[in-house]
Design a protein around this motif. Structure first.
Motif, short mmCIF file in Angstrom:
data_model
loop_
_atom_site.label_atom_id
_atom_site.label_comp_id
_atom_site.label_asym_id
_atom_site.label_seq_id
_atom_site.Cartn_x
_atom_site.Cartn_y
_atom_site.Cartn_z
N CYS A 51 0.85 -1.20 0.00
CA CYS A 51 0.00 0.00 0.00
C CYS A 51 0.88 1.24 0.00
O CYS A 51 1.93 1.26 0.65
N ILE A 107 -7.61 -2.29 -1.12
CA ILE A 107 -7.70 -0.94 -0.56
C ILE A 107 -7.93 0.04 -1.70
O ILE A 107 -7.19 0.03 -2.68
N PHE A 139 -2.85 2.21 5.54
CA PHE A 139 -1.59 1.55 5.89
C PHE A 139 -1.42 1.56 7.41
O PHE A 139 -1.17 0.51 8.03
N THR A 166 5.96 -1.11 -2.87
CA THR A 166 4.93 -1.12 -3.92
C THR A 166 5.51 -1.21 -5.32
O THR A 166 4.76 -1.43 -6.28
N GLU A 195 -3.37 -2.36 -2.13
CA GLU A 195 -4.05 -1.25 -2.79
C GLU A 195 -4.44 -1.70 -4.20
O GLU A 195 -3.65 -2.32 -4.91
#
Length: 546
Positions: free
Chosen positions: A86, A156, A92, A111, A133
């Protein structure tokens, strides 16, 4: 508008870091206890700011407890690992705090990871749950075939096309009821942070609860943080720097301001908007800020000091002169802590500073024998405070034993101690590369390159950049009858590794320089530097596909 000018933002309380260890005796150095006690003390004071999101100290406790309940309902319990891929956003911290509340272990994932690197992290940590995410879901498609997805996947943010079966994916559940904190201990692992190796894959650093406490204490002490300060960071939460800045704020009654990412053009405007008093910069970031057009806003801020780890010494003076902000030199690693710090401003810019109270250091030869002042050797470190350093590498007892042999952590860095106790970094003893604040494993990059059918041998090594850090270079020896150009070689890397690990420089050689034992002599490649036959991706204008 700077903090020392008598303005409201400049009238901060005195530094209170010395009392942190007294207020939190060893058994209390766990996040749930720290949160609860500080909430009782500061209640409605703002702790966390991200865009329009604002959490007071009291609200943060409720969010942690509700996040913990959400994890418990999903079947997560103490000791279970939760992967977290994320960007900088409140979710987070929600998940991190929830895991710490119940004794689960957060595994923050860079990421940018793809392919072999992401596969290794998931294969090694085996998270029971992955919170990812939505915009990073395509990274799942790059996983190697033997890597199975976690039992539970939470997304997310706004949903995107998912590569996994729909029944295995759920949107992040909303926060609801609150759970009681688990009976965690200071030595329990709160996070596993992956740091790039040199001759092998990345290692998962086991960070105990108390180590993160000491990160907050040591870093705040080095920066001279005071109660009521506003700590402003644009660094990614999946690294220890931004994560431990949260602890700095929490332990010292400060406000922690998190931005989505670093913007050279927008940094000072954001710092001014938040009335930030302490900033966090690494390496090239300060150089990029100096590269921006000068404006009247350069000194129209409240910032008193900024962390400047890795900023080349020649930029400290111009930074202070232009922005009015002194940069703090220092040295830290994920396995250890903030163990060296300079004066403010740094008395010898671009170096490591002095050893901090609470840590021990030695400079040794290959047999771990101490060397005299002025002679370069490997830096060894040891903590005096209980659990101030990592407890080892996850699932790698052999690597843990090797790194902590003779009861000292072997950093792999060549360092000199001056007669007055000042330490200077010389170079890395091992084959590691650091680019834009990210550690790059040359071994991992080489594994990807060697999968190209036209590459017979390769060596990945650092070359200096214009910004004072490393750039990734690759020397490539081709199979007979093959003639790929550098663009094809770089294209082969895209999507199979993090974008920051993809070589900027490619040098095609007829033969590799070898040692007497037949090993590739990377030192010869490094010393040769940018040769006439070295292709430069930036000069060629090649744009990476992420």
């Amino acid at each position: 508008m700077q903090a020392g000018d008598g303005s409201a933002a400049g009238q901060r309380g005195a530094s209170i870091w010395p009392q942190a260890a007294e207020r939190f005796p060893p058994a209390d150095r766990i996040l749930s206890t720290i949160l609860t006690r500080q909430a009782a003390r500061y209640r409605d004071r703002m702790l966390f700011v991200f865009g329009e999101t604002r959490w007071s100290y009291a609200e943060t406790v409720s969010i942690a407890a509700a996040s913990a309940s959400r994890l418990l309902q999903a079947g997560i319990s103490a000791g279970d690992r939760v992967g977290l891929m994320c960007s900088n956003r409140p979710e987070f911290l929600e998940i991190y705090l929830g895991c710490a509340w119940i004794g689960a272990v957060t595994v923050p994932i860079n990421t940018a990871l793809r392919g072999i690197q992401l596969s290794h992290v998931l294969r090694d940590s085996t998270p029971k749950l992955l919170a990812i995410e939505s915009c990073f879901m395509p990274a799942i498609e790059t996983l190697e075939k033997d890597v199975s997805s976690p039992q539970i996947v939470w997304t997310i943010g706004e949903a995107t096309a998912a590569p996994l079966a729909p029944e295995s994916i759920l949107p992040l559940p909303p926060l609801g009821e609150e759970a009681s904190p688990a009976a965690a201990r200071p030595g329990d692992t709160v996070a596993i942070l992956y740091t790039s190796g040199t001759t092998g894959p990345s290692k998962g650093v086991c960070c105990p609860q108390a180590q993160m406490f000491w990160w907050g204490v040591y870093s705040a002490r080095a920066l001279g943080i005071r109660e009521g300060d506003v700590l402003f960071t644009t660094l990614p939460l999946f690294h220890t720097n931004a994560l431990n800045a949260f602890y700095q704020a929490l332990l010292n009654g400060c406000t922690y301001v998190l931005e989505p990412k670093f913007s050279a053009s927008g940094f000072w405007a954001a710092a001014r908007r938040h009335q930030a008093t302490v900033g966090y910069l690494l390496g090239a970031m300060a150089v990029m800020l100096l590269g921006q057009p000068k404006s009247a806003g350069d000194t129209a801020h409240f910032m008193r000091v900024a962390l400047g780890g890795g900023v080349p010494g020649q930029f400290h003076g111009p930074f202070l002169e232009r922005f009015g902000v002194p940069l703090l030199d220092g040295y830290a690693s994920t396995e250890t802590n903030f163990v060296f710090a300079s004066t403010i401003p740094s008395d010898r810019p671009g170096t490591m500073g002095f050893l901090v109270e609470g840590a021990e250091a030695r400079i040794v030869n290959p047999d771990d024998e101490p060397l005299p002042d002025g002679e370069a050797g490997e830096l060894l470190l040891r903590a005096r405070e209980p659990l101030a350093f990592s407890t080892g590498y996850f699932g790698m007892p052999d690597k843990t034993t090797e790194a902590w042999r003779n009861l000292w952590f072997h950093t792999g860095d060549r360092v000199v101690r001056d007669a007055d106790g000042h330490y200077r970094f010389v170079d890395r003893m091992k084959d590691s590369i650091r680019r834009r604040g990210e550690n790059v494993s040359s071994w991992e990059v080489e594994q990807v390159l060697l999968k190209h059918p036209a590459i017979a041998a390769c060596a990945v090594y650092p070359l200096p950049s214009e910004l004072g850090e490393d750039e990734v270079a690759a020397a490539v020896q081709l199979e007979p009858g093959h003639a790929p150009d550098p663009v094809e070689i770089v294209r082969h890397c895209e999507g199979k590794m993090a974008y920051f690990a993809i070589p900027r420089f490619v040098r095609i050689v007829t033969a590799m320089p070898l040692t007497e034992n037949g090993k590739i002599q990377k030192v010869a490649l490094r010393e040769a530097g940018r040769t006439p036959d070295t292709w430069d991706r930036d000069v060629a204008g090649h744009k990476l596909r992420r």
